[in-house]
Design a protein around this motif. Structure first.
Motif, PDB file in Angstrom:
ATOM      1  N   ILE A 128      10.868  -0.818  94.863  1.00  0.00           N
ATOM      2  CA  ILE A 128       8.918  -0.971  93.938  1.00  0.00           C
ATOM      3  C   ILE A 128       8.471   0.264  93.267  1.00  0.00           C
ATOM      4  O   ILE A 128       8.701   0.778  92.291  1.00  0.00           O
ATOM      5  CB  ILE A 128       8.495  -1.936  94.816  1.00  0.00           C
ATOM      6  N   ILE A 129       9.011   1.070  94.221  1.00  0.00           N
ATOM      7  CA  ILE A 129       8.594   2.841  93.993  1.00  0.00           C
ATOM      8  C   ILE A 129       9.274   2.942  92.452  1.00  0.00           C
ATOM      9  O   ILE A 129       8.380   3.637  91.956  1.00  0.00           O
ATOM     10  CB  ILE A 129       8.286   3.572  94.637  1.00  0.00           C
ATOM     11  N   ILE A 130      10.281   2.996  92.472  1.00  0.00           N
ATOM     12  CA  ILE A 130      10.901   3.032  91.588  1.00  0.00           C
ATOM     13  C   ILE A 130      10.906   2.560  90.353  1.00  0.00           C
ATOM     14  O   ILE A 130      11.419   3.428  89.270  1.00  0.00           O
ATOM     15  CB  ILE A 130      12.970   3.187  92.074  1.00  0.00           C
ATOM     16  N   TYR A 131      10.417   1.022  90.326  1.00  0.00           N
ATOM     17  CA  TYR A 131      10.548   0.012  88.866  1.00  0.00           C
ATOM     18  C   TYR A 131       9.588   1.250  88.600  1.00  0.00           C
ATOM     19  O   TYR A 131       9.217   1.001  87.478  1.00  0.00           O
ATOM     20  CB  TYR A 131      10.502  -0.660  89.513  1.00  0.00           C
ATOM     21  N   ALA A 132       8.189   1.095  89.716  1.00  0.00           N
ATOM     22  CA  ALA A 132       7.065   1.842  88.176  1.00  0.00           C
ATOM     23  C   ALA A 132       6.897   2.698  88.500  1.00  0.00           C
ATOM     24  O   ALA A 132       6.495   3.261  87.243  1.00  0.00           O
ATOM     25  CB  ALA A 132       5.760   1.454  90.235  1.00  0.00           C
ATOM     26  N   LEU A 133       7.863   3.712  88.701  1.00  0.00           N
ATOM     27  CA  LEU A 133       8.132   5.236  88.166  1.00  0.00           C
ATOM     28  C   LEU A 133       8.829   4.763  87.056  1.00  0.00           C
ATOM     29  O   LEU A 133       8.402   6.425  86.263  1.00  0.00           O
ATOM     30  CB  LEU A 133       8.273   6.190  89.616  1.00  0.00           C
ATOM     31  N   ILE A 134       9.588   4.533  86.447  1.00  0.00           N
ATOM     32  CA  ILE A 134      10.203   4.208  85.272  1.00  0.00           C
ATOM     33  C   ILE A 134       9.716   3.974  83.852  1.00  0.00           C
ATOM     34  O   ILE A 134       9.336   4.038  83.673  1.00  0.00           O
ATOM     35  CB  ILE A 134      11.358   3.279  85.567  1.00  0.00           C
ATOM     36  N   ASP A 135       8.393   2.731  85.178  1.00  0.00           N
ATOM     37  CA  ASP A 135       7.196   2.697  84.246  1.00  0.00           C
ATOM     38  C   ASP A 135       6.410   3.462  83.788  1.00  0.00           C
ATOM     39  O   ASP A 135       6.096   3.067  82.512  1.00  0.00           O
ATOM     40  CB  ASP A 135       6.867   1.018  84.660  1.00  0.00           C
ATOM     41  N   ILE A 136       6.149   4.231  84.259  1.00  0.00           N
ATOM     42  CA  ILE A 136       4.624   5.118  84.409  1.00  0.00           C
ATOM     43  C   ILE A 136       5.702   6.227  83.544  1.00  0.00           C
ATOM     44  O   ILE A 136       4.438   6.270  82.687  1.00  0.00           O
ATOM     45  CB  ILE A 136       4.459   5.568  85.840  1.00  0.00           C
ATOM     46  N   VAL A 137       6.436   6.823  83.412  1.00  0.00           N
ATOM     47  CA  VAL A 137       6.636   7.918  82.982  1.00  0.00           C
ATOM     48  C   VAL A 137       7.473   7.696  81.452  1.00  0.00           C
ATOM     49  O   VAL A 137       7.091   8.121  80.514  1.00  0.00           O
ATOM     50  CB  VAL A 137       8.239   8.579  83.757  1.00  0.00           C
ATOM     51  N   ALA A 138       7.712   6.331  81.204  1.00  0.00           N
ATOM     52  CA  ALA A 138       8.110   5.777  79.760  1.00  0.00           C
ATOM     53  C   ALA A 138       6.850   5.511  79.503  1.00  0.00           C
ATOM     54  O   ALA A 138       7.312   5.677  78.137  1.00  0.00           O
ATOM     55  CB  ALA A 138       8.968   4.826  80.010  1.00  0.00           C
ATOM     56  N   GLY A 139       5.887   4.947  79.890  1.00  0.00           N
ATOM     57  CA  GLY A 139       4.634   4.450  79.601  1.00  0.00           C
ATOM     58  C   GLY A 139       3.702   5.919  78.946  1.00  0.00           C
ATOM     59  O   GLY A 139       3.377   5.725  77.668  1.00  0.00           O
ATOM     60  N   PHE A 140       4.438   7.089  79.841  1.00  0.00           N
ATOM     61  CA  PHE A 140       3.758   8.314  79.249  1.00  0.00           C
ATOM     62  C   PHE A 140       4.511   8.583  78.078  1.00  0.00           C
ATOM     63  O   PHE A 140       3.631   9.679  77.349  1.00  0.00           O
ATOM     64  CB  PHE A 140       3.835   9.392  80.873  1.00  0.00           C
ATOM     65  N   VAL A 141       6.046   9.230  78.161  1.00  0.00           N
ATOM     66  CA  VAL A 141       6.242   9.656  76.500  1.00  0.00           C
ATOM     67  C   VAL A 141       6.160   8.896  76.254  1.00  0.00           C
ATOM     68  O   VAL A 141       5.727   9.264  74.651  1.00  0.00           O
ATOM     69  CB  VAL A 141       7.867   9.440  77.331  1.00  0.00           C
ATOM     70  N   ILE A 142       6.148   7.057  75.767  1.00  0.00           N
ATOM     71  CA  ILE A 142       5.767   6.736  74.444  1.00  0.00           C
ATOM     72  C   ILE A 142       4.328   7.300  73.929  1.00  0.00           C
ATOM     73  O   ILE A 142       4.593   6.897  73.310  1.00  0.00           O
ATOM     74  CB  ILE A 142       6.168   5.272  75.111  1.00  0.00           C
ATOM     75  N   GLY A 143       3.734   7.194  75.182  1.00  0.00           N
ATOM     76  CA  GLY A 143       2.632   7.486  74.317  1.00  0.00           C
ATOM     77  C   GLY A 143       2.291   8.620  73.799  1.00  0.00           C
ATOM     78  O   GLY A 143       1.543   9.054  73.468  1.00  0.00           O
ATOM     79  N   LEU A 144       3.000   9.643  74.602  1.00  0.00           N
ATOM     80  CA  LEU A 144       3.065  10.874  73.232  1.00  0.00           C
ATOM     81  C   LEU A 144       3.608  10.631  71.747  1.00  0.00           C
ATOM     82  O   LEU A 144       3.073  11.262  71.171  1.00  0.00           O
ATOM     83  CB  LEU A 144       3.542  11.699  73.833  1.00  0.00           C
ATOM     84  N   LEU A 145       4.261   9.922  71.759  1.00  0.00           N
ATOM     85  CA  LEU A 145       5.700   9.562  70.860  1.00  0.00           C
ATOM     86  C   LEU A 145       4.596   8.284  69.572  1.00  0.00           C
ATOM     87  O   LEU A 145       4.653   8.092  68.235  1.00  0.00           O
ATOM     88  CB  LEU A 145       6.604   8.741  70.626  1.00  0.00           C
ATOM     89  N   ALA A 146       3.731   7.715  70.718  1.00  0.00           N
ATOM     90  CA  ALA A 146       2.760   6.369  69.768  1.00  0.00           C
ATOM     91  C   ALA A 146       1.535   7.634  68.558  1.00  0.00           C
ATOM     92  O   ALA A 146       1.504   7.337  67.318  1.00  0.00           O
ATOM     93  CB  ALA A 146       1.566   6.406  70.347  1.00  0.00           C
ATOM     94  N   LYS A 147       1.436   9.026  69.239  1.00  0.00           N
ATOM     95  CA  LYS A 147       0.676   9.348  68.230  1.00  0.00           C
ATOM     96  C   LYS A 147       1.631   9.258  66.196  1.00  0.00           C
ATOM     97  O   LYS A 147       0.603  10.126  65.363  1.00  0.00           O
ATOM     98  CB  LYS A 147       0.358  10.858  68.916  1.00  0.00           C
ATOM     99  N   ILE A 148       2.582   9.538  66.566  1.00  0.00           N
ATOM    100  CA  ILE A 148       3.326   9.912  65.460  1.00  0.00           C
ATOM    101  C   ILE A 148       3.336   8.396  64.432  1.00  0.00           C
ATOM    102  O   ILE A 148       3.827   7.978  65.453  1.00  0.00           O
ATOM    103  CB  ILE A 148       5.245  10.204  65.341  1.00  0.00           C
ATOM    104  N   PRO A 149       2.954   8.591  63.108  1.00  0.00           N
ATOM    105  CA  PRO A 149       2.546   7.371  62.610  1.00  0.00           C
ATOM    106  C   PRO A 149       4.281   6.525  63.050  1.00  0.00           C
ATOM    107  O   PRO A 149       3.837   5.105  63.101  1.00  0.00           O
ATOM    108  CB  PRO A 149       2.317   7.537  61.254  1.00  0.00           C
TER     109      PRO A 149
END
Length: 78
Positions: A24-45
């Motif tokens: 459960i921790i591994i799957y949650a970490l995958i989601d958190i890290v991907a969410g952080f990276v995708i949040g940074l990429l979301a600023k590019i139109p």
């Protein structure tokens, strides 16, 4: 079932409480890290739209992995 084991290898090792928590921790970490990276990429139109779709897929992957881990732990799936 073989196809699920191919895409979710960590989920099918959750036979003990400690392995379930680790899965459960591994799957949650995958989601958190991907969410952080995708949040940074979301600023590019233009990339933001694709990043949002990718984020949804990663979130779905993490959710299915956690559910499968719980089902394997409860011995509903083998």
């Amino acid at each position: 079932m073989e196809m699920l084991q191919k895409y979710f290898p960590r989920a099918f090792t959750a036979t003990e409480v400690s392995k379930l928590i680790i899965a459960i921790i591994i799957y949650a970490l995958i989601d958190i890290v991907a969410g952080f990276v995708i949040g940074l990429l979301a600023k590019i139109p233009v990339v933001g739209i694709l990043a949002g779709l990718l984020g949804s897929l990663v979130g779905l992957y993490a959710l299915v992995g956690i559910v499968l881990s719980i089902l394997v732990f409860c011995k509903v799936l083998k």
